[in-house]
Design a protein around this motif. Structure first.
Motif, PDB file in Angstrom:
ATOM      1  N   GLN A   3       0.880  -1.160   0.000  1.00 31.20           N
ATOM      2  CA  GLN A   3       0.000   0.000   0.000  1.00 31.20           C
ATOM      3  C   GLN A   3       0.923   1.217   0.000  1.00 31.20           C
ATOM      4  OE1 GLN A   3      -3.406  -0.489  -0.238  1.00 31.20           O
ATOM      5  NE2 GLN A   3      -2.709  -2.599  -0.414  1.00 31.20           N
ATOM      6  N   VAL A   4       0.932   1.951  -1.105  1.00 28.38           N
ATOM      7  CA  VAL A   4       1.892   3.025  -1.308  1.00 28.38           C
ATOM      8  C   VAL A   4       1.150   4.355  -1.413  1.00 28.38           C
ATOM      9  CG1 VAL A   4       3.742   3.872  -2.805  1.00 28.38           C
ATOM     10  CG2 VAL A   4       3.382   1.405  -2.546  1.00 28.38           C
ATOM     11  N   GLY A   5       1.637   5.358  -0.693  1.00 28.67           N
ATOM     12  CA  GLY A   5       1.009   6.674  -0.725  1.00 28.67           C
ATOM     13  C   GLY A   5       1.808   7.663  -1.539  1.00 28.67           C
ATOM     14  N   TYR A   6       1.092   8.557  -2.206  1.00 28.09           N
ATOM     15  CA  TYR A   6       1.735   9.679  -2.900  1.00 28.09           C
ATOM     16  C   TYR A   6       1.087  10.955  -2.396  1.00 28.09           C
ATOM     17  CZ  TYR A   6       3.470  12.933  -6.364  1.00 28.09           C
ATOM     18  OH  TYR A   6       4.069  14.004  -6.981  1.00 28.09           O
ATOM     19  N   ILE A   7       1.915  11.826  -1.820  1.00 28.20           N
ATOM     20  CA  ILE A   7       1.454  13.092  -1.270  1.00 28.20           C
ATOM     21  C   ILE A   7       2.209  14.204  -1.984  1.00 28.20           C
ATOM     22  CG2 ILE A   7       1.428  14.544   0.798  1.00 28.20           C
ATOM     23  CD1 ILE A   7       1.180  11.942   2.435  1.00 28.20           C
ATOM     24  N   GLU A  42      10.689  14.168  -8.838  1.00 28.44           N
ATOM     25  CA  GLU A  42      11.539  13.048  -8.429  1.00 28.44           C
ATOM     26  C   GLU A  42      10.784  11.976  -7.652  1.00 28.44           C
ATOM     27  OE1 GLU A  42      12.403  16.283  -7.548  1.00 28.44           O
ATOM     28  OE2 GLU A  42      13.927  16.660  -9.089  1.00 28.44           O
ATOM     29  N   GLN A  43       9.930  12.410  -6.720  1.00 29.78           N
ATOM     30  CA  GLN A  43       9.213  11.438  -5.886  1.00 29.78           C
ATOM     31  C   GLN A  43       8.175  10.657  -6.696  1.00 29.78           C
ATOM     32  OE1 GLN A  43       9.898  10.572  -2.547  1.00 29.78           O
ATOM     33  NE2 GLN A  43      11.722  11.646  -3.270  1.00 29.78           N
ATOM     34  N   LEU A  44       7.529  11.307  -7.641  1.00 28.03           N
ATOM     35  CA  LEU A  44       6.592  10.598  -8.515  1.00 28.03           C
ATOM     36  C   LEU A  44       7.340   9.555  -9.337  1.00 28.03           C
ATOM     37  CD1 LEU A  44       3.823  10.109  -9.798  1.00 28.03           C
ATOM     38  CD2 LEU A  44       4.347  11.976 -11.390  1.00 28.03           C
ATOM     39  N   ASN A  45       8.481   9.948  -9.885  1.00 35.14           N
ATOM     40  CA  ASN A  45       9.277   9.000 -10.676  1.00 35.14           C
ATOM     41  C   ASN A  45       9.790   7.855  -9.810  1.00 35.14           C
ATOM     42  OD1 ASN A  45       8.925  10.372 -13.120  1.00 35.14           O
ATOM     43  ND2 ASN A  45      10.583  11.777 -12.642  1.00 35.14           N
ATOM     44  N   ALA A  46      10.172   8.172  -8.567  1.00 34.46           N
ATOM     45  CA  ALA A  46      10.620   7.118  -7.638  1.00 34.46           C
ATOM     46  C   ALA A  46       9.471   6.163  -7.332  1.00 34.46           C
ATOM     47  CB  ALA A  46      11.152   7.747  -6.356  1.00 34.46           C
ATOM     48  N   LEU A  47       8.270   6.695  -7.148  1.00 31.80           N
ATOM     49  CA  LEU A  47       7.088   5.860  -6.907  1.00 31.80           C
ATOM     50  C   LEU A  47       6.847   4.930  -8.099  1.00 31.80           C
ATOM     51  CD1 LEU A  47       3.730   6.612  -5.360  1.00 31.80           C
ATOM     52  CD2 LEU A  47       3.729   5.943  -7.735  1.00 31.80           C
ATOM     53  N   LEU A  48       6.902   5.485  -9.299  1.00 30.81           N
ATOM     54  CA  LEU A  48       6.662   4.682 -10.508  1.00 30.81           C
ATOM     55  C   LEU A  48       7.691   3.557 -10.633  1.00 30.81           C
ATOM     56  CD1 LEU A  48       5.693   7.530 -12.999  1.00 30.81           C
ATOM     57  CD2 LEU A  48       4.163   5.815 -12.007  1.00 30.81           C
ATOM     58  N   ILE A  62      -7.367  13.697  -7.189  1.00 27.51           N
ATOM     59  CA  ILE A  62      -6.850  13.690  -8.557  1.00 27.51           C
ATOM     60  C   ILE A  62      -5.887  14.847  -8.800  1.00 27.51           C
ATOM     61  CG2 ILE A  62      -7.548  14.098 -10.959  1.00 27.51           C
ATOM     62  CD1 ILE A  62      -9.924  12.243 -10.466  1.00 27.51           C
ATOM     63  N   ASP A  63      -6.198  16.040  -8.296  1.00 25.64           N
ATOM     64  CA  ASP A  63      -5.335  17.196  -8.559  1.00 25.64           C
ATOM     65  C   ASP A  63      -3.995  17.122  -7.824  1.00 25.64           C
ATOM     66  OD1 ASP A  63      -6.456  17.701  -6.043  1.00 25.64           O
ATOM     67  OD2 ASP A  63      -6.449  19.864  -6.349  1.00 25.64           O
ATOM     68  N   ARG A  64      -3.847  16.233  -6.865  1.00 21.80           N
ATOM     69  CA  ARG A  64      -2.563  16.028  -6.201  1.00 21.80           C
ATOM     70  C   ARG A  64      -1.624  15.219  -7.093  1.00 21.80           C
ATOM     71  NH1 ARG A  64      -1.506  19.761  -3.777  1.00 21.80           N
ATOM     72  NH2 ARG A  64      -3.037  20.506  -5.204  1.00 21.80           N
ATOM     73  N   LEU A  65      -2.185  14.422  -7.995  1.00 19.14           N
ATOM     74  CA  LEU A  65      -1.362  13.606  -8.892  1.00 19.14           C
ATOM     75  C   LEU A  65      -0.966  14.382 -10.139  1.00 19.14           C
ATOM     76  CD1 LEU A  65      -0.115  10.795  -9.207  1.00 19.14           C
ATOM     77  CD2 LEU A  65      -2.178  10.112 -10.435  1.00 19.14           C
ATOM     78  N   ALA A  66      -1.891  15.131 -10.715  1.00 21.73           N
ATOM     79  CA  ALA A  66      -1.594  15.898 -11.932  1.00 21.73           C
ATOM     80  C   ALA A  66      -2.582  17.036 -12.067  1.00 21.73           C
ATOM     81  CB  ALA A  66      -1.656  14.996 -13.150  1.00 21.73           C
TER      82      ALA A  66
END
Length: 184
Positions: A3-7, A42-48, A62-66
């Motif tokens: 379970q991975v979070g993106y903030i 960087e953190q988005l790319n690290a998550l991917l 949704i607006d937190r992602l893009a």
């Protein structure tokens, strides 16, 4: 199955605590950067890179992602292609590899378009505010990072060039050129 979070928040000053509060996560990627350019996060790319098949990515909204529909769809597409589900908590939308419901896709596109629209309105209001402040003489632009006289003195040194002075003073080449072009 992690379970991975993106903030994500746009500035260092903004608070990340309210996003994904109370959700149990194995790993969290936190970004203090604008969503304008997804390739430079960087953190988005690290998550991917981190997520694997069967994982679920949790995002507050949704607006937190893009902030534009193209980037949003591209990121979700990448995740789904890896076999990763994505949960948007504010909108209560879950996208998984087996989720092909037409209504979910419709809501996703509408909400993504609204995020893009909202960003456009914000930038428009910002431009209008700056124009009004300039008319009233209240907007002077950003403060200079270096004194023009310091640039002129550095240019008088032996062997000085625009590029060398820019490097030495840690300013852009155009800053040096502009300082020499205009007499204050």
């Amino acid at each position: 199955m992690a379970q991975v979070g993106y903030i994500r928040v746009s500035t260092i000053d903004q608070n990340t605590q309210r996003q994904l509060e109370g959700i149990v996560l194995d790993k969290v990627f936190t970004e203090h950067k604008s969503a304008r350019d997804s390739s430079n996060r960087e953190q988005l790319n690290a998550l991917l890179d981190y997520v694997r098949e069967g994982d679920t990515v949790h995002v507050h909204s949704i607006d937190r992602l893009a902030r534009n529909l193209f980037d949003l769809k591209e990121i979700v597409y990448q995740l789904k292609n890896k076999g990763v589900s994505i949960q948007f908590h504010k909108e209560n939308l879950l996208f998984s590899t087996d989720n092909t419901e037409a209504i979910s896709q419709l809501l996703f596109n509408i909400l993504g378009s609204f995020a893009e629209f909202e960003r456009g309105l914000m930038l428009e209001r910002q431009r209008e505010g700056i124009a009004l402040a300039k008319q009233q003489g209240k907007y002077k632009g950003r403060k200079k990072s270096i004194d023009t006289e310091a640039i002129r003195l550095a240019m008088k040194e032996e062997g000085a060039s625009f590029r060398k002075v820019a490097e030495k003073l840690n300013v852009s080449l155009s800053t040096v050129q502009r300082a020499l072009k205009h007499k204050e």
